[in-house]
Design a protein around this motif. Structure first.
Motif, PDB file in Angstrom:
ATOM      1  N   LEU A 199       0.829  -1.200   0.000  1.00 22.74           N
ATOM      2  CA  LEU A 199       0.000   0.000   0.000  1.00 22.74           C
ATOM      3  C   LEU A 199       0.865   1.253   0.000  1.00 22.74           C
ATOM      4  O   LEU A 199       0.595   2.218  -0.733  1.00 22.74           O
ATOM      5  CB  LEU A 199      -0.921  -0.013   1.227  1.00 22.74           C
ATOM      6  N   ALA A 221       2.131   1.801  -3.414  1.00 23.00           N
ATOM      7  CA  ALA A 221       1.132   2.372  -4.322  1.00 23.00           C
ATOM      8  C   ALA A 221       1.074   3.885  -4.196  1.00 23.00           C
ATOM      9  O   ALA A 221       1.050   4.612  -5.199  1.00 23.00           O
ATOM     10  CB  ALA A 221      -0.239   1.769  -4.027  1.00 23.00           C
ATOM     11  N   VAL A 222       1.051   4.374  -2.967  1.00 23.72           N
ATOM     12  CA  VAL A 222       0.951   5.813  -2.739  1.00 23.72           C
ATOM     13  C   VAL A 222       2.238   6.512  -3.177  1.00 23.72           C
ATOM     14  O   VAL A 222       2.211   7.542  -3.863  1.00 23.72           O
ATOM     15  CB  VAL A 222       0.647   6.099  -1.257  1.00 23.72           C
ATOM     16  N   THR A 224      -6.613  -3.469 -12.078  1.00 25.17           N
ATOM     17  CA  THR A 224      -6.671  -3.568 -10.615  1.00 25.17           C
ATOM     18  C   THR A 224      -7.308  -4.883 -10.186  1.00 25.17           C
ATOM     19  O   THR A 224      -6.791  -5.585  -9.308  1.00 25.17           O
ATOM     20  CB  THR A 224      -7.457  -2.376 -10.036  1.00 25.17           C
ATOM     21  N   PRO A 251      -3.832   2.144  -8.018  1.00 26.53           N
ATOM     22  CA  PRO A 251      -4.886   1.199  -7.604  1.00 26.53           C
ATOM     23  C   PRO A 251      -4.472  -0.250  -7.785  1.00 26.53           C
ATOM     24  O   PRO A 251      -4.882  -1.117  -7.005  1.00 26.53           O
ATOM     25  CB  PRO A 251      -6.073   1.560  -8.499  1.00 26.53           C
ATOM     26  N   THR A 281      -1.418  -1.482  -7.388  1.00 25.34           N
ATOM     27  CA  THR A 281      -0.553  -1.835  -6.267  1.00 25.34           C
ATOM     28  C   THR A 281      -1.347  -1.894  -4.973  1.00 25.34           C
ATOM     29  O   THR A 281      -1.056  -2.705  -4.091  1.00 25.34           O
ATOM     30  CB  THR A 281       0.605  -0.832  -6.141  1.00 25.34           C
ATOM     31  N   THR A 282      -2.369  -1.031  -4.844  1.00 28.33           N
ATOM     32  CA  THR A 282      -3.242  -1.107  -3.677  1.00 28.33           C
ATOM     33  C   THR A 282      -3.956  -2.453  -3.632  1.00 28.33           C
ATOM     34  O   THR A 282      -4.055  -3.098  -2.580  1.00 28.33           O
ATOM     35  CB  THR A 282      -4.280   0.026  -3.709  1.00 28.33           C
ATOM     36  N   ALA A 290      -1.632  -4.931  -2.569  1.00 29.41           N
ATOM     37  CA  ALA A 290      -1.407  -4.814  -1.134  1.00 29.41           C
ATOM     38  C   ALA A 290      -2.499  -5.512  -0.338  1.00 29.41           C
ATOM     39  O   ALA A 290      -2.238  -6.164   0.674  1.00 29.41           O
ATOM     40  CB  ALA A 290      -1.336  -3.337  -0.738  1.00 29.41           C
TER      41      ALA A 290
END
Length: 407
Positions: free
Chosen positions: A68, A71-72, A234, A357, A359-360, A363
């Motif tokens: 997460l 991602a950010v 995603t 999104p 990678t989120t 996560a």
């Protein structure tokens, strides 16, 4: 003759100056970074939970938190890559990755363990495929698919090399000492490789791929094709990474040994390398939307096969290779999704936004997969649910062709 010489000289001048060592260095560092920072965890996690008493859900949540953070951080890092290039970003990321593994290995409690993984998330954003793809797309354009394929061919070996290696180390050392050994390897390989091999001049951004008034980054990212593309990738990423993380416990529950499970995970990496050799041909013969739909559908089919085929082990090994081949093509699909539709002009920024999104979802996938296995009735039922997620992603992917208003 003079006109021909002038044209040749102009073509040469337009080629970006490529650091000769960059491509082999990135091949080496992708194997090492992915193998140590990512693939070692699913192999070591059963030993971690057994030795510490921490629940699998808690340790997997810490790992998910790292993704997460990645991602950010990836959005900002994409902008830096567009402006300055990969050398400082990837070298710093390697140092951070080494420090994070030391923190994880020496963590006295779950809170420090989680903090170490949060730090590892910065390393992931700075050293994994996204910055490598940005470097190759700029330095190797317009022949970037060849360079991307070469690096992902090597990166696909990450699990093949490091999953069995990690299992061997864990058989002789504690999980803490294993991570410390891997931290030394990470530092010794990736820090000098990124620092010395990525020193070439960073070429200016290429012009927009299409004629007419170029769309702004905001216009593209708010367009229907971009939103649908982000949605499809995603959902696909969620299913794919949930399968990667839960494949080992699926096989353990079916009575296979930890070594057999680790080798199945590693064979998936070999399959990635095999599959990526086919991507250039697939790219020439299919449209971006058709290619996305086809590959995501195949990913769902392999997930369903894992759910329905309990053995024997050689058959599962073959299935792992096939699933890896599809997964390898999906990685290249993600790497080329922006340039296929909007060109390389804003690759770092657009890919960073597109990857956020994805990678989120990556996560959340390890934690969600582990947490949902019990209420769904076990790992086979989980894999059936993930198949349905992939099917939905494939349907969405069919509608990701840009219109003239978003080019």
């Amino acid at each position: 003759m003079n006109d021909l010489s002038t044209a040749t000289a102009t073509a040469v001048m337009k080629q970006p100056t490529r650091p000769r060592a960059a491509l082999p260095a990135l091949c080496l560092t992708q194997i090492t970074s992915w193998g140590i920072v990512y693939y070692a965890f699913p192999v070591l996690n059963p030993q971690i939970t057994a030795a510490t008493g921490w629940s699998p859900a808690a340790t997997t949540a810490a790992f998910s938190a790292a993704l997460l953070v990645s991602a950010v951080a990836g959005i900002r890092i994409g902008r830096i890559l567009d402006a300055r290039g990969p050398r400082t970003v990837m070298t710093t990321g390697s140092v951070i990755g080494t420090v994070s593994l030391v923190v994880i290995a020496t963590a006295p409690n779950l809170a420090v363990f989680t903090a170490g993984w949060l730090l590892a998330g910065l390393a992931m954003a700075s050293t994994f495929y996204q910055p490598a793809f940005a470097a190759l797309t700029r330095w190797w354009a317009p022949d970037h698919i060849r360079a991307l394929t070469t690096v992902t061919l090597a990166g696909g070996l990450a699990s093949t090399v490091f999953a069995p290696l990690t299992a061997q180390l864990a058989g002789h050392f504690s999980w803490r000492h294993t991570y410390l050994i891997l931290a030394v390897v990470l530092a010794a390989v990736t820090v000098p490789a990124h620092f010395f091999a990525l020193r070439g001049p960073w070429p200016p951004a290429p012009p927009p791929a299409r004629t007419g008034a170029p769309a702004t980054t905001a216009t593209i990212t708010r367009s229907r094709p971009f939103i649908l593309l982000a949605t499809a990738l995603t959902l696909s990423a969620f299913a794919m990474y949930a399968v990667v993380i839960t494949l080992v416990p699926l096989l353990l529950d079916r009575g296979y040994t930890a070594t057999q499970a680790a080798w199945a995970l590693g064979l998936g990496g070999a399959g990635q390398t095999l599959g990526r050799t086919l991507y250039a041909t697939l790219s020439r013969r299919t449209s971006p939307a058709l290619r996305a739909t086809l590959l995501i559908s195949l990913g769902g089919a392999t997930t369903a096969a894992f759910a329905l085929v309990p053995g024997p082990y050689p058959l599962l090994a073959v299935l792992a290779v096939v699933a890896g081949a599809v997964r390898g093509n999906l990685t290249l699909l993600q790497a080329t999704a922006v340039t296929d539709r909007w060109g390389a002009n804003r690759y770092g920024r657009l890919s960073g936004i597109l990857a956020a999104p994805m990678t989120t979802a990556s996560a959340l996938a390890p934690f969600a997969g582990t947490a949902l296995a019990v209420p769904l009735g076990g790992y086979p039922s989980l894999f059936i649910a993930l198949t349905l997620v992939s099917a939905t992603a494939a349907l969405v992917a069919w509608h990701t062709t840009p219109t003239d208003r978003t080019t």
